[in-house]
Write a protein that holds these residues in place. Sequence first.
Motif: not given
Length: 668
Positions: A261-268, A359-369, A384-394
Amino acid sequence: MSIVTGLSGEVGMGQQEERDCIASEGALSWGDIPPDAALCGKAAMCRELAASYEPMFKAILLPVAAYFSITAVTHLLFSTSPNAPIMALSSAVIGLAFLAMGLEVRRGEMSYRKLEMVGFSAFGLAYLKIVSNQLMNPEPTKLFYFMLVMLVVSMFGISIRLVSIAIVLSVATMLLFAAPYGSTMLAQYTVIAMAGSIAAYCMSKMVRSAITREIRARMTSDRLRKLAEIQAEQDMLTGLPNRRNFFRQLRERLQRARDGGEGFVLGIVDLDGFKAINDTYGHTVGDMLLSEVANRLKQAGGCEGQVSRMGGDEFAVLIDGRRSAKQLHDYGRALCDSIRAQYLISGLEFSVSASVGFVRSDMSEHDEVALIERADFAMFRAKANGSGTVIFTPRLEEDLQQIGRIEQALRISDKEEEMSVVFQPQVDIHSGKTTGFEALARWNSPTLGHVRPDVFIAAAERTGLIEEMTPILLNKALKFASGWPENLKLSFNLSIRDIMSPSAIDKLCNIIEQSGIDPKRLEFEVTETLIMSDFETARKSLARLQQLGSRVALDDFGVGYANFGHIDQLSINTIKIDRSFVTRLSNGGQTVKLIKTMVDMCSTLGVGSIVEGVETEQELAVLRGIGARNVQGYYYSKPMAAEDIPSFLSQSLLATIGSPNVSAKRAV
């Protein structure tokens, strides 16, 4: 309409069945339904009644079918009436009709309307059979069959309408057939009819009362269970889905992703500055602030993401579908801007900010932890860098893996052998004299080589190994400091785990006492963020060190949440003004005034001050001009090994002697 036609076509429970149920005169009244059940509506009550009466219909229809089949055979074999064949045929037909109804009821779940139709059909067939028998073969004694069928219907009659019709019709017909046999017979059957009617009505009422009580208990139980389920998955303070609800939804989305099915994005989302407000103004104000933050997150998130409260001041957002980096940055900015706006609570104005990690769902190989770990990592980078928003990348994945390797190497390291300390001088810029040294931790790993202090110390704090490292580093620093001149102080950094553990503080006090060094020469540095994480515990721990005679310095002042009120409550001895102010000195204006204000305030309070991060002659001149006295930074020296300190002190002394009225120049 035939019986088969009457039973065909399932009528689902909905508006039609609700009308049918309500239309049944006296089928049920609001007096029969408890307040809790009434909330569910009459249609729900009809469903429950149907579910309760259906087993009774299943139990009676097939035996009645068998009874009429036996009656048909009896008429053929034993009856002497000339109408016996007709009576046998009618019994057989009625038996088949009851068989059809019994099979229909057993085939699937029956609605209230259908069960009432079955009840009317069953009564009608039995009633017509008795009437036809009396017409073809009159027998006064068999008038009792009207009472029998009336009593049976009163037991399984699903509606009062059905029972009432059965009673009235059976009594009237029985008395009608009894009248030709004389007044005595009529009087006897009248008494029997009265008794039978009362018995039938009472039996019907008892059965209905028992069933409605059972329904009441079941519906109330279901309502309470559903309410408990809702409460179990809802945060009671903010009304948002809680941590349990979040993890359930996260697992559902991960399963859909595994199934293609479609992916999703998790934000903390984590608040910056909430802890200080909660500790200063109390939990009531803190709870009201969290409720307002939750409302803003829901409004800012719109229909794109589902917001949940993870606990404390941390929230999570689940966004279905793929999102570009720009979309996520825009979304994160909207959340942060909404939270950053001013709050007015109980007449007080507050400001908090937020950091968001996606973080996008395809960055974790479908593992919730793993997914949550990466969202957290991105959020901490944003903080730490005061940017407000960071997206998890490779790239962040590489950093995370490196941190994992560092933590593993730290766990198996020989800390006594691999850990060391270096020292950076603190200088009085008016006299040029060195007043002390700050001890800084270093780690040379056999497998990783030299690891940056900010990296391995953060890893040690996450893993709890800092409590093992701090005594080792303090012992080494004290050993070197014991050979210094008595006028030089030693500054030593404490971590949040050191401060929050009374046993760790006791251990450090024992080390100090056994070192032979005067505790007055020691100054322990703590950060604003550290003391604000648990102000009361921090106050007790620092007081314990001060009882020995040691001093306490507040590090990185100006970039956290502490204020001069906290300085007073903690009896802070020294303020270390963060280097971020020094780097902006070249801009002049407000930065210079701000540093001067902090230096003057420290002087007024009788608290020492040290300006960190001084690297140029220009910065030093400005600081001297505004009255700053003690500084630390690369202008004088980078952190040095203990064996280099005598040489540094000698050069500093020569510089001071050579120019007694001028501040010391760069020594190294």
